[in-house]
Design a protein around this motif. Structure first.
Motif, PDB file in Angstrom:
ATOM      1  N   LEU A  36      42.724  35.381  48.974  1.00  0.00           N
ATOM      2  CA  LEU A  36      43.866  35.239  48.894  1.00  0.00           C
ATOM      3  C   LEU A  36      45.227  35.953  48.848  1.00  0.00           C
ATOM      4  O   LEU A  36      46.481  36.377  49.134  1.00  0.00           O
ATOM      5  N   ALA A  37      44.646  37.212  48.760  1.00  0.00           N
ATOM      6  CA  ALA A  37      45.294  38.905  48.846  1.00  0.00           C
ATOM      7  C   ALA A  37      45.543  39.093  49.823  1.00  0.00           C
ATOM      8  O   ALA A  37      46.873  39.315  50.270  1.00  0.00           O
ATOM      9  N   THR A  38      44.959  38.207  51.216  1.00  0.00           N
ATOM     10  CA  THR A  38      45.138  38.972  52.818  1.00  0.00           C
ATOM     11  C   THR A  38      45.944  37.635  53.167  1.00  0.00           C
ATOM     12  O   THR A  38      47.180  37.582  54.606  1.00  0.00           O
ATOM     13  N   VAL A  39      46.202  36.391  52.456  1.00  0.00           N
ATOM     14  CA  VAL A  39      46.796  35.468  53.692  1.00  0.00           C
ATOM     15  C   VAL A  39      48.080  35.123  52.308  1.00  0.00           C
ATOM     16  O   VAL A  39      49.280  34.353  52.963  1.00  0.00           O
ATOM     17  N   LEU A  40      48.428  35.511  51.161  1.00  0.00           N
ATOM     18  CA  LEU A  40      50.022  35.414  50.640  1.00  0.00           C
ATOM     19  C   LEU A  40      50.374  36.192  51.435  1.00  0.00           C
ATOM     20  O   LEU A  40      49.921  37.693  50.971  1.00  0.00           O
ATOM     21  N   ARG A  41      52.157  35.625  51.724  1.00  0.00           N
ATOM     22  CA  ARG A  41      53.175  36.642  52.030  1.00  0.00           C
ATOM     23  C   ARG A  41      53.633  37.399  51.093  1.00  0.00           C
ATOM     24  O   ARG A  41      53.132  37.696  49.603  1.00  0.00           O
ATOM     25  N   PRO A  42      54.111  38.750  51.370  1.00  0.00           N
ATOM     26  CA  PRO A  42      54.625  39.922  50.400  1.00  0.00           C
ATOM     27  C   PRO A  42      55.494  38.723  49.426  1.00  0.00           C
ATOM     28  O   PRO A  42      56.168  37.903  49.912  1.00  0.00           O
ATOM     29  N   GLY A  43      55.266  39.126  47.984  1.00  0.00           N
ATOM     30  CA  GLY A  43      56.538  37.892  46.927  1.00  0.00           C
ATOM     31  C   GLY A  43      55.808  36.913  46.655  1.00  0.00           C
ATOM     32  O   GLY A  43      55.940  36.002  45.950  1.00  0.00           O
ATOM     33  N   GLY A  44      54.901  36.481  47.149  1.00  0.00           N
ATOM     34  CA  GLY A  44      53.912  35.421  47.665  1.00  0.00           C
ATOM     35  C   GLY A  44      53.320  35.266  46.271  1.00  0.00           C
ATOM     36  O   GLY A  44      52.637  35.994  45.453  1.00  0.00           O
ATOM     37  N   VAL A  45      52.791  33.564  45.251  1.00  0.00           N
ATOM     38  CA  VAL A  45      52.047  33.914  43.733  1.00  0.00           C
ATOM     39  C   VAL A  45      51.032  33.947  44.252  1.00  0.00           C
ATOM     40  O   VAL A  45      51.347  32.281  44.996  1.00  0.00           O
ATOM     41  N   PHE A  46      50.071  33.793  43.678  1.00  0.00           N
ATOM     42  CA  PHE A  46      48.786  32.630  43.264  1.00  0.00           C
ATOM     43  C   PHE A  46      48.982  32.002  42.000  1.00  0.00           C
ATOM     44  O   PHE A  46      49.077  33.167  40.899  1.00  0.00           O
ATOM     45  N   VAL A  47      48.861  30.553  41.468  1.00  0.00           N
ATOM     46  CA  VAL A  47      49.188  30.150  40.254  1.00  0.00           C
ATOM     47  C   VAL A  47      48.387  29.633  39.773  1.00  0.00           C
ATOM     48  O   VAL A  47      48.016  28.374  40.326  1.00  0.00           O
ATOM     49  N   ASN A  48      47.163  30.402  38.295  1.00  0.00           N
ATOM     50  CA  ASN A  48      46.448  28.768  37.902  1.00  0.00           C
ATOM     51  C   ASN A  48      46.227  28.806  36.378  1.00  0.00           C
ATOM     52  O   ASN A  48      46.575  29.507  35.182  1.00  0.00           O
ATOM     53  N   GLY A  49      46.687  27.174  36.129  1.00  0.00           N
ATOM     54  CA  GLY A  49      46.042  27.329  34.833  1.00  0.00           C
ATOM     55  C   GLY A  49      45.164  26.406  34.854  1.00  0.00           C
ATOM     56  O   GLY A  49      43.985  25.488  35.337  1.00  0.00           O
ATOM     57  N   ASP A  50      44.628  26.457  33.537  1.00  0.00           N
ATOM     58  CA  ASP A  50      42.815  27.276  32.977  1.00  0.00           C
ATOM     59  C   ASP A  50      42.343  27.273  31.565  1.00  0.00           C
ATOM     60  O   ASP A  50      44.011  27.777  31.163  1.00  0.00           O
ATOM     61  N   HIS A  51      41.238  27.180  30.784  1.00  0.00           N
ATOM     62  CA  HIS A  51      41.500  27.356  29.866  1.00  0.00           C
ATOM     63  C   HIS A  51      40.531  28.645  30.000  1.00  0.00           C
ATOM     64  O   HIS A  51      39.526  28.687  30.948  1.00  0.00           O
ATOM     65  N   LEU A  52      41.120  30.029  29.485  1.00  0.00           N
ATOM     66  CA  LEU A  52      40.854  31.330  29.455  1.00  0.00           C
ATOM     67  C   LEU A  52      40.783  31.694  27.649  1.00  0.00           C
ATOM     68  O   LEU A  52      41.209  31.550  27.226  1.00  0.00           O
ATOM     69  N   PRO A  53      38.913  32.005  27.644  1.00  0.00           N
ATOM     70  CA  PRO A  53      38.642  31.796  26.462  1.00  0.00           C
ATOM     71  C   PRO A  53      38.961  32.850  25.939  1.00  0.00           C
ATOM     72  O   PRO A  53      38.581  33.961  26.968  1.00  0.00           O
ATOM     73  N   ASP A  54      39.432  33.402  25.511  1.00  0.00           N
ATOM     74  CA  ASP A  54      39.409  34.643  24.361  1.00  0.00           C
ATOM     75  C   ASP A  54      38.435  35.141  24.261  1.00  0.00           C
ATOM     76  O   ASP A  54      37.324  35.199  24.219  1.00  0.00           O
ATOM     77  N   GLU A  55      38.509  37.131  24.946  1.00  0.00           N
ATOM     78  CA  GLU A  55      37.180  37.661  24.577  1.00  0.00           C
ATOM     79  C   GLU A  55      36.512  37.814  22.626  1.00  0.00           C
ATOM     80  O   GLU A  55      35.759  38.222  22.607  1.00  0.00           O
ATOM     81  N   GLN A  56      37.605  37.770  22.215  1.00  0.00           N
ATOM     82  CA  GLN A  56      37.408  38.263  20.683  1.00  0.00           C
ATOM     83  C   GLN A  56      36.970  36.714  20.363  1.00  0.00           C
ATOM     84  O   GLN A  56      37.628  35.868  19.973  1.00  0.00           O
ATOM     85  N   PRO A  57      35.524  36.672  19.531  1.00  0.00           N
ATOM     86  CA  PRO A  57      35.156  35.664  18.578  1.00  0.00           C
ATOM     87  C   PRO A  57      35.947  34.742  18.091  1.00  0.00           C
ATOM     88  O   PRO A  57      36.434  33.909  18.143  1.00  0.00           O
ATOM     89  N   ALA A  58      36.767  35.656  17.221  1.00  0.00           N
ATOM     90  CA  ALA A  58      37.571  35.184  15.878  1.00  0.00           C
ATOM     91  C   ALA A  58      38.698  33.862  16.725  1.00  0.00           C
ATOM     92  O   ALA A  58      39.743  33.075  16.074  1.00  0.00           O
ATOM     93  N   VAL A  59      39.329  35.177  17.480  1.00  0.00           N
ATOM     94  CA  VAL A  59      40.143  34.834  18.454  1.00  0.00           C
ATOM     95  C   VAL A  59      39.876  33.590  19.293  1.00  0.00           C
ATOM     96  O   VAL A  59      41.195  32.932  19.687  1.00  0.00           O
TER      97      VAL A  59
END
Length: 256
Positions: free
Chosen positions: A144-167
């Motif tokens: 993606l870093a090779t094909v997105l223009r300068p100022g272009g974006v990658f936007v990802n919506g997903d479940h991203l678990p925290d590394e801290q177990p209680a959080v």
């Protein structure tokens, strides 16, 4: 090879059913879509004909919404699952500059398979990249870093678990309580949706058993928002951050 063609009415029924079962796991799914659209629309505000790629597009839920938000954009969805792509193609808005390509993210030549060249204005994904193993996902970010223009974006919506177990545990509690308040906990489960698909004679007429089987690995990679941030920075993105979060549900943006 000719792609399977599914009846539009049949496909629309299954896509609507897909959207409902996805809301069982993402109660604020439509808001997540809107946030992703907000980012892409802003980044593409001065571009006459933006190019946007939807990674792991499934049956085209986000792809279609991006077309509605940016009708002048060329939106290309890519996925490896033939059934989901068949549903996406059958429900594509008439006359829309929306395309669907079968390719495996991270495999050799996957970027070229999209046929849009460089430079892309945006790449998006929603509830898909957690299926990729870390090494392959890091390779996708480098691509993606090779094909997105300068100022272009990658936007990802997903479940991203925290590394801290209680959080991490508390984030899941917040997600589950939100689902209860939204009234989606009794929505169809993911596995039941696939069982229904395989039992539908209208789909069996045009899709082989292998095409109806589904291609996901059946488990997630469990990578945190910090892992994604560090991987995207290593890939060559300039800025990375979380723009929206509800429990463990995130919208992460990386700016080229």
């Amino acid at each position: 090879m000719a792609e399977p063609e599914v009846d539009r009415i049949v496909a629309r029924t299954w896509v609507e059913r897909w959207d409902r079962q996805q809301e069982r796991y993402i109660a604020d799914r439509e808001e997540r879509f809107r946030v992703i659209g907000d980012v892409v629309a802003h980044v593409c505000r001065d571009v006459a004909a933006p190019v946007v790629a939807d990674l792991g597009c499934g049956p085209g839920s986000l792809t279609t919404r991006l077309h509605e938000r940016l009708p002048s954009a060329r939106v290309v969805g890519v996925d490896v699952d033939p059934l989901l792509l068949a549903l996406a193609r059958a429900t594509r808005p008439d006359g829309a500059a929306v395309e669907y390509v079968r390719a495996e993210l991270g495999s050799p030549g996957w970027v070229d398979a999209l046929g849009v060249g460089a430079k892309w204005d945006a790449a998006v994904s929603t509830t898909a990249l957690h299926w990729l193993d870390p090494e392959r996902l890091a390779g996708v970010y480098a691509d993606l870093a090779t094909v997105l223009r300068p100022g272009g974006v990658f936007v990802n919506g997903d479940h991203l678990p925290d590394e801290q177990p209680a959080v991490r545990e508390l984030a899941v509690v917040v997600r589950d309580r939100r689902a209860e308040r939204a009234g989606v906990v009794d929505n169809e489960e993911w596995a039941a949706w696939w069982t229904g698909v395989r039992a539908d004679p209208d789909l069996a007429e045009v899709l082989t058993p292998d095409e109806l089987r589904g291609t996901s690995s059946g488990h997630g990679n469990g990578l945190s928002a910090r892992w994604h941030r560090e991987a995207l920075l290593r890939a060559g993105f300039g800025e990375v951050g979380v723009l929206w979060q509800a429990g463990d549900d995130h919208v992460l943006v990386a700016v080229r």
